[in-house]
Design a protein around this motif. Structure first.
Motif, PDB file in Angstrom:
ATOM      1  N   SER A   1      -8.111  46.258  -3.153  1.00 28.70           N
ATOM      2  CA  SER A   1      -6.832  45.980  -3.813  1.00 28.70           C
ATOM      3  C   SER A   1      -6.034  47.259  -4.041  1.00 28.70           C
ATOM      4  CB  SER A   1      -7.061  45.292  -5.159  1.00 28.70           C
ATOM      5  OG  SER A   1      -7.706  46.183  -6.058  1.00 28.70           O
ATOM      6  N   GLY A   2      -6.703  48.405  -3.967  1.00 28.96           N
ATOM      7  CA  GLY A   2      -6.041  49.686  -4.202  1.00 28.96           C
ATOM      8  C   GLY A   2      -6.077  50.105  -5.654  1.00 28.96           C
ATOM      9  N   PHE A   3      -6.644  49.275  -6.519  1.00 26.00           N
ATOM     10  CA  PHE A   3      -6.718  49.600  -7.947  1.00 26.00           C
ATOM     11  C   PHE A   3      -8.148  49.936  -8.327  1.00 26.00           C
ATOM     12  CE2 PHE A   3      -3.062  46.753  -7.614  1.00 26.00           C
ATOM     13  CZ  PHE A   3      -2.085  47.565  -8.152  1.00 26.00           C
ATOM     14  N   VAL A   4      -8.311  50.925  -9.170  1.00 24.76           N
ATOM     15  CA  VAL A   4      -9.614  51.315  -9.672  1.00 24.76           C
ATOM     16  C   VAL A   4      -9.637  51.003 -11.158  1.00 24.76           C
ATOM     17  CG1 VAL A   4     -11.232  53.212  -9.977  1.00 24.76           C
ATOM     18  CG2 VAL A   4      -9.763  53.161  -7.965  1.00 24.76           C
ATOM     19  N   SER A   5     -10.560  50.144 -11.549  1.00 24.05           N
ATOM     20  CA  SER A   5     -10.671  49.732 -12.941  1.00 24.05           C
ATOM     21  C   SER A   5     -11.558  50.705 -13.697  1.00 24.05           C
ATOM     22  CB  SER A   5     -11.246  48.323 -13.021  1.00 24.05           C
ATOM     23  OG  SER A   5     -11.463  47.981 -14.369  1.00 24.05           O
TER      24      SER A   5
ATOM     25  N   ASP B   1     -15.967  59.549  10.746  1.00 23.78           N
ATOM     26  CA  ASP B   1     -15.472  59.883   9.418  1.00 23.78           C
ATOM     27  C   ASP B   1     -16.541  60.714   8.697  1.00 23.78           C
ATOM     28  OD1 ASP B   1     -14.064  60.004   7.054  1.00 23.78           O
ATOM     29  OD2 ASP B   1     -14.496  57.942   6.472  1.00 23.78           O
ATOM     30  N   PRO B   2     -16.640  61.998   9.007  1.00 24.40           N
ATOM     31  CA  PRO B   2     -17.715  62.803   8.414  1.00 24.40           C
ATOM     32  C   PRO B   2     -17.583  62.985   6.904  1.00 24.40           C
ATOM     33  CG  PRO B   2     -16.215  64.199   9.659  1.00 24.40           C
ATOM     34  CD  PRO B   2     -15.806  62.772   9.909  1.00 24.40           C
ATOM     35  N   SER B   3     -16.363  62.879   6.363  1.00 29.48           N
ATOM     36  CA  SER B   3     -16.198  63.058   4.921  1.00 29.48           C
ATOM     37  C   SER B   3     -16.632  61.825   4.134  1.00 29.48           C
ATOM     38  CB  SER B   3     -14.732  63.374   4.599  1.00 29.48           C
ATOM     39  OG  SER B   3     -13.922  62.236   4.852  1.00 29.48           O
ATOM     40  N   GLY B   4     -16.642  60.657   4.790  1.00 19.28           N
ATOM     41  CA  GLY B   4     -17.020  59.419   4.114  1.00 19.28           C
ATOM     42  C   GLY B   4     -15.908  58.807   3.295  1.00 19.28           C
ATOM     43  N   ILE B   5     -14.698  59.336   3.397  1.00 18.56           N
ATOM     44  CA  ILE B   5     -13.587  58.821   2.582  1.00 18.56           C
ATOM     45  C   ILE B   5     -13.215  57.394   2.976  1.00 18.56           C
ATOM     46  CG2 ILE B   5     -11.718  59.705   4.026  1.00 18.56           C
ATOM     47  CD1 ILE B   5     -11.713  59.764   0.215  1.00 18.56           C
TER      48      ILE B   5
ATOM     49  N   ILE C   1     -12.685  54.272   0.374  1.00 22.67           N
ATOM     50  CA  ILE C   1     -11.444  53.504   0.296  1.00 22.67           C
ATOM     51  C   ILE C   1     -11.721  52.016   0.478  1.00 22.67           C
ATOM     52  CG2 ILE C   1      -9.246  53.070   1.464  1.00 22.67           C
ATOM     53  CD1 ILE C   1      -9.129  56.105   2.007  1.00 22.67           C
ATOM     54  N   MET C   2     -12.655  51.662   1.345  1.00 24.23           N
ATOM     55  CA  MET C   2     -12.970  50.250   1.588  1.00 24.23           C
ATOM     56  C   MET C   2     -13.591  49.578   0.366  1.00 24.23           C
ATOM     57  SD  MET C   2     -14.294  50.238   5.514  1.00 24.23           S
ATOM     58  CE  MET C   2     -14.796  48.536   5.381  1.00 24.23           C
ATOM     59  N   GLN C   3     -14.131  50.345  -0.568  1.00 21.13           N
ATOM     60  CA  GLN C   3     -14.733  49.765  -1.765  1.00 21.13           C
ATOM     61  C   GLN C   3     -13.681  49.263  -2.747  1.00 21.13           C
ATOM     62  OE1 GLN C   3     -17.577  52.414  -3.519  1.00 21.13           O
ATOM     63  NE2 GLN C   3     -18.685  52.705  -1.608  1.00 21.13           N
ATOM     64  N   PHE C   4     -12.422  49.635  -2.540  1.00 19.12           N
ATOM     65  CA  PHE C   4     -11.334  49.221  -3.426  1.00 19.12           C
ATOM     66  C   PHE C   4     -10.228  48.582  -2.597  1.00 19.12           C
ATOM     67  CE2 PHE C   4     -13.485  52.906  -5.216  1.00 19.12           C
ATOM     68  CZ  PHE C   4     -13.877  52.412  -6.441  1.00 19.12           C
TER      69      PHE C   4
ATOM     70  N   PRO D   1     -13.372  38.177  -1.598  1.00 13.28           N
ATOM     71  CA  PRO D   1     -14.484  38.428  -0.679  1.00 13.28           C
ATOM     72  C   PRO D   1     -14.931  39.880  -0.761  1.00 13.28           C
ATOM     73  CG  PRO D   1     -12.424  38.213   0.526  1.00 13.28           C
ATOM     74  CD  PRO D   1     -12.133  37.875  -0.901  1.00 13.28           C
ATOM     75  N   LYS D   2     -16.238  40.059  -0.753  1.00 14.64           N
ATOM     76  CA  LYS D   2     -16.795  41.397  -0.831  1.00 14.64           C
ATOM     77  C   LYS D   2     -16.778  42.029   0.552  1.00 14.64           C
ATOM     78  CE  LYS D   2     -20.468  43.900  -3.034  1.00 14.64           C
ATOM     79  NZ  LYS D   2     -21.641  43.812  -3.873  1.00 14.64           N
ATOM     80  N   ILE D   3     -16.261  43.231   0.629  1.00 15.56           N
ATOM     81  CA  ILE D   3     -16.177  43.935   1.900  1.00 15.56           C
ATOM     82  C   ILE D   3     -17.317  44.942   1.965  1.00 15.56           C
ATOM     83  CG2 ILE D   3     -14.783  45.492   3.309  1.00 15.56           C
ATOM     84  CD1 ILE D   3     -12.312  44.268   1.987  1.00 15.56           C
ATOM     85  N   GLU D   4     -18.115  44.811   2.985  1.00 17.41           N
ATOM     86  CA  GLU D   4     -19.221  45.737   3.173  1.00 17.41           C
ATOM     87  C   GLU D   4     -18.714  46.977   3.899  1.00 17.41           C
ATOM     88  OE1 GLU D   4     -22.244  45.417   1.983  1.00 17.41           O
ATOM     89  OE2 GLU D   4     -21.743  43.477   1.118  1.00 17.41           O
ATOM     90  N   ALA D   5     -18.934  48.129   3.306  1.00 16.72           N
ATOM     91  CA  ALA D   5     -18.508  49.384   3.922  1.00 16.72           C
ATOM     92  C   ALA D   5     -19.566  49.847   4.907  1.00 16.72           C
ATOM     93  CB  ALA D   5     -18.287  50.434   2.850  1.00 16.72           C
ATOM     94  N   ALA D   6     -19.148  50.065   6.124  1.00 17.25           N
ATOM     95  CA  ALA D   6     -20.053  50.548   7.155  1.00 17.25           C
ATOM     96  C   ALA D   6     -19.790  52.028   7.384  1.00 17.25           C
ATOM     97  CB  ALA D   6     -19.840  49.776   8.451  1.00 17.25           C
TER      98      ALA D   6
END
Length: 64
Positions: free
Chosen positions: A57-61, A44-48, A52-55, A34-39
């Motif tokens: 699974s915790g893995f970056v391909s 969170d002023p840094s936007g981190i 993080i929500m874009q990954f 399922p695709k998670i939409e980041a709001a």
């Protein structure tokens, strides 16, 4: 649904599983994640957090 009815349904599925499940198993089908939409979070002023929500699974391909 009552517990006895659920157990009876499970017993029936052991004898004759649903055809869709059999076909999916035979074809080794895996549903897409399922695709998670980041709001944007105002706390969170840094936007981190949205990064993080874009990954989930915790893995970056490295592939695109």
């Amino acid at each position: 649904m009552t517990v006895p009815r659920l157990r009876a349904l499970q017993a029936q599925w052991l004898e004759a599983p649903p055809v869709g499940d059999l076909v999916a198993g035979y074809l080794q089908y895996k549903p897409p994640a399922p695709k998670i939409e980041a709001a944007a979070d105002p706390n969170d002023p840094s936007g981190i957090g949205s990064l993080i929500m874009q990954f989930p699974s915790g893995f970056v391909s490295a592939e695109r």
